[in-house]
Write a protein that holds these residues in place. Sequence first.
Motif, PDB file in Angstrom:
ATOM      1  N   VAL A 137       0.846  -1.197   0.000  1.00 45.47           N
ATOM      2  CA  VAL A 137       0.000   0.000   0.000  1.00 45.47           C
ATOM      3  C   VAL A 137       0.879   1.244   0.000  1.00 45.47           C
ATOM      4  N   TYR A 138       0.570   2.155  -0.911  1.00 45.55           N
ATOM      5  CA  TYR A 138       1.228   3.460  -0.976  1.00 45.55           C
ATOM      6  C   TYR A 138       0.113   4.494  -0.985  1.00 45.55           C
ATOM      7  N   ALA A 139      -0.082   5.177   0.144  1.00 45.03           N
ATOM      8  CA  ALA A 139      -1.303   5.960   0.336  1.00 45.03           C
ATOM      9  C   ALA A 139      -1.016   7.407   0.678  1.00 45.03           C
ATOM     10  N   ASP A 140      -1.837   8.273   0.124  1.00 46.55           N
ATOM     11  CA  ASP A 140      -1.803   9.675   0.505  1.00 46.55           C
ATOM     12  C   ASP A 140      -2.309   9.805   1.935  1.00 46.55           C
ATOM     13  N   LYS A 141      -1.846  10.835   2.629  1.00 47.17           N
ATOM     14  CA  LYS A 141      -2.352  11.062   3.984  1.00 47.17           C
ATOM     15  C   LYS A 141      -3.748  11.670   3.901  1.00 47.17           C
ATOM     16  N   PRO A 142      -4.540  11.585   4.991  1.00 51.24           N
ATOM     17  CA  PRO A 142      -4.305  10.760   6.166  1.00 51.24           C
ATOM     18  C   PRO A 142      -4.847   9.351   5.938  1.00 51.24           C
ATOM     19  N   LEU A 143      -4.255   8.382   6.625  1.00 49.96           N
ATOM     20  CA  LEU A 143      -4.755   7.016   6.503  1.00 49.96           C
ATOM     21  C   LEU A 143      -6.062   6.845   7.270  1.00 49.96           C
ATOM     22  N   VAL A 144      -6.238   7.608   8.348  1.00 47.52           N
ATOM     23  CA  VAL A 144      -7.470   7.533   9.144  1.00 47.52           C
ATOM     24  C   VAL A 144      -7.881   8.928   9.583  1.00 47.52           C
ATOM     25  N   ILE A 145      -9.206   9.079   9.849  1.00 48.72           N
ATOM     26  CA  ILE A 145      -9.720  10.396  10.233  1.00 48.72           C
ATOM     27  C   ILE A 145     -10.598  10.349  11.486  1.00 48.72           C
ATOM     28  N   HIS A 146     -10.698   9.178  12.127  1.00 51.92           N
ATOM     29  CA  HIS A 146     -11.514   9.071  13.335  1.00 51.92           C
ATOM     30  C   HIS A 146     -11.057   7.859  14.155  1.00 51.92           C
ATOM     31  N   PRO A 147     -11.513   7.753  15.403  1.00 51.41           N
ATOM     32  CA  PRO A 147     -11.043   6.673  16.280  1.00 51.41           C
ATOM     33  C   PRO A 147     -11.300   5.272  15.727  1.00 51.41           C
ATOM     34  N   GLU A 148     -12.452   5.054  15.090  1.00 49.12           N
ATOM     35  CA  GLU A 148     -12.750   3.728  14.536  1.00 49.12           C
ATOM     36  C   GLU A 148     -11.730   3.365  13.463  1.00 49.12           C
ATOM     37  N   GLY A 149     -11.334   4.354  12.686  1.00 43.39           N
ATOM     38  CA  GLY A 149     -10.332   4.122  11.653  1.00 43.39           C
ATOM     39  C   GLY A 149      -8.985   3.757  12.242  1.00 43.39           C
ATOM     40  N   ASN A 232     -16.989  14.670   6.873  1.00 45.54           N
ATOM     41  CA  ASN A 232     -17.237  13.244   7.086  1.00 45.54           C
ATOM     42  C   ASN A 232     -16.514  12.384   6.055  1.00 45.54           C
ATOM     43  N   GLU A 233     -16.177  12.961   4.921  1.00 41.41           N
ATOM     44  CA  GLU A 233     -15.446  12.250   3.873  1.00 41.41           C
ATOM     45  C   GLU A 233     -13.963  12.622   3.869  1.00 41.41           C
ATOM     46  N   GLU A 234     -13.671  13.924   3.884  1.00 42.49           N
ATOM     47  CA  GLU A 234     -12.289  14.402   3.812  1.00 42.49           C
ATOM     48  C   GLU A 234     -11.594  14.335   5.166  1.00 42.49           C
ATOM     49  N   GLY A 235     -12.385  14.480   6.226  1.00 43.08           N
ATOM     50  CA  GLY A 235     -11.812  14.578   7.559  1.00 43.08           C
ATOM     51  C   GLY A 235     -11.643  16.035   7.951  1.00 43.08           C
ATOM     52  N   GLU A 236     -11.741  16.303   9.227  1.00 45.23           N
ATOM     53  CA  GLU A 236     -11.521  17.669   9.708  1.00 45.23           C
ATOM     54  C   GLU A 236     -10.040  18.030   9.553  1.00 45.23           C
ATOM     55  N   GLY A 237      -9.771  19.315   9.551  1.00 51.01           N
ATOM     56  CA  GLY A 237      -8.391  19.770   9.384  1.00 51.01           C
ATOM     57  C   GLY A 237      -7.449  19.201  10.427  1.00 51.01           C
ATOM     58  N   ILE A 238      -7.945  18.965  11.613  1.00 49.77           N
ATOM     59  CA  ILE A 238      -7.084  18.521  12.717  1.00 49.77           C
ATOM     60  C   ILE A 238      -6.604  17.082  12.530  1.00 49.77           C
ATOM     61  N   VAL A 239      -7.227  16.327  11.610  1.00 47.26           N
ATOM     62  CA  VAL A 239      -6.757  14.967  11.316  1.00 47.26           C
ATOM     63  C   VAL A 239      -6.254  14.833   9.887  1.00 47.26           C
ATOM     64  N   ASP A 240      -6.288  15.915   9.125  1.00 46.01           N
ATOM     65  CA  ASP A 240      -5.907  15.837   7.708  1.00 46.01           C
ATOM     66  C   ASP A 240      -4.509  16.430   7.516  1.00 46.01           C
ATOM     67  N   VAL A 241      -4.412  17.716   7.257  1.00 45.62           N
ATOM     68  CA  VAL A 241      -3.116  18.341   6.987  1.00 45.62           C
ATOM     69  C   VAL A 241      -2.171  18.222   8.184  1.00 45.62           C
ATOM     70  N   THR A 242      -2.717  18.181   9.396  1.00 43.59           N
ATOM     71  CA  THR A 242      -1.854  18.067  10.572  1.00 43.59           C
ATOM     72  C   THR A 242      -1.016  16.789  10.552  1.00 43.59           C
ATOM     73  N   THR A 243      -1.425  15.803   9.757  1.00 40.65           N
ATOM     74  CA  THR A 243      -0.645  14.562   9.645  1.00 40.65           C
ATOM     75  C   THR A 243       0.795  14.878   9.275  1.00 40.65           C
TER      76      THR A 243
END
Length: 462
Positions: A137-149, A232-243
């Motif tokens: 797997v070669y994936a763009d960030k973020p791999l997860v955006i919530h606790p379940e992920g 809900n799809e992209e993720g909030e900023g705090i879990v996206d670019v902050t990666t």
Amino acid sequence: MKPLVYIFALAVILSCQTKKEKEPSAESVPAKNITFMTLDPGHFHAALVQKTAYPNVNDTIYVYAPEGPEVDDFLDKIAQYNTRMDAPTNWKPVLYIGADYLDKMISNKAGNVMVVAGKNAKKIDYILEAVRAGLHVYADKPLVIHPEGFKKLSEAFRIADEKGVFIYDIMTERFEATTMLQKAFSGIPSVFGSLIDGSPDKPAISKESVHHFYKQVSGKPLVRPAWFFDVNEEGEGIVDVTTHLVDLVQWELFPNEIIDTSDIKMIHAKRWATTVRKDEFTKVTGLPDFPEFLDKDSDGDHINVYSNGEMVYTIKGKHAKVSVIWNYEAPEGAGDTHYSVLRGTKSDLIIKQGEAENYKPTLYINFKENTESVSMALDEALNEVIATNFPGTSAVQISDTMWRINIPDAFHIGHEAHFAQVTQNYLQYLNEGALPVWEVPNMLSKYYTTVEAFKIAREQKQ
């Protein structure tokens, strides 16, 4: 619509010649070769991975996607790269379109590396299915955006270890020149001293990233899909670019060290929204109105997107602060910007990218005192350490204690070019059959950090 399979070569559809062939299968993968399978390319980063050709990667790439403008945009960018005058690529996309695109990729197994960049909410499920099938797997960030992920990510790494495959996220910012030099100087005691512990009000390291919804990519205005504005799809900023920023905190403060989730202690986190008007939304997406799935964020003529966030935490006892801000459009002549400060006992290493720097990232060294030994230590560091990887780099004193580090333009290659650098690293790991021992535990700690910040920020009153 029935599923479709096409093969694209140079010149006809999207500047590519088309011919039908049998559905791709593992038999078509050349021995000892790396073959990409791009799954559901909903984000332009999927194309940037292939803006450059790689000697050990098969020119034929397999694309599995649902019908829609995102895959069309991906193919259009691949066609641009194939037909450009300077260093054209020779990608030959084999396209499968259908609602069962994930199942088809798994059953066909035409390649050995899944490349994924798109809807972040779905990404971890794609990753799980890929590693279960024995795919890298070669994936763009973020791999997860919530606790379940995050729970699924832990399971995915366990399965990947059993199957002998790699999960790797695309950390382009490790290759930005000023950041690399900030890290390099922090390892020179005569210049930096040692890292302070810091405090919540004055962290040992602070990083802030400012991004924009409307921007240019590969010389053209970027068209974003409407779901990009749905947290809900992209993720909030705090879990996206902050990666990226959390990754750099780990990478700079504790190079080549394993970081456990128990080393992370979240102090506080917050989130806030950017308001996007309907006319601005239309300019970015090409859509005349907000879709129904954004009703939850709409106040009629605008939407509120929780794209901004801030967290303060400790990592192995050192205080860190990470912030991300999204504006609609950058000032004239500007783009996405980065600010960073790393505090030592002898100096602070500061990256600025504001108007005074002509919006180009610039590294400064601010010494705690002005002595002759400071200048001598800096000259020695430049000549004996920095020159090894950044020849031609120099320092100019601009105040009693402040020096500006001048980096030759050749090292400022730009964000899009960093994708090739990360990919070349990943390909090397594949060829060697091993990731650095710290990468997997540090990826888990990185996403543990962003998810913990997300949980705390969501608990605050709005």
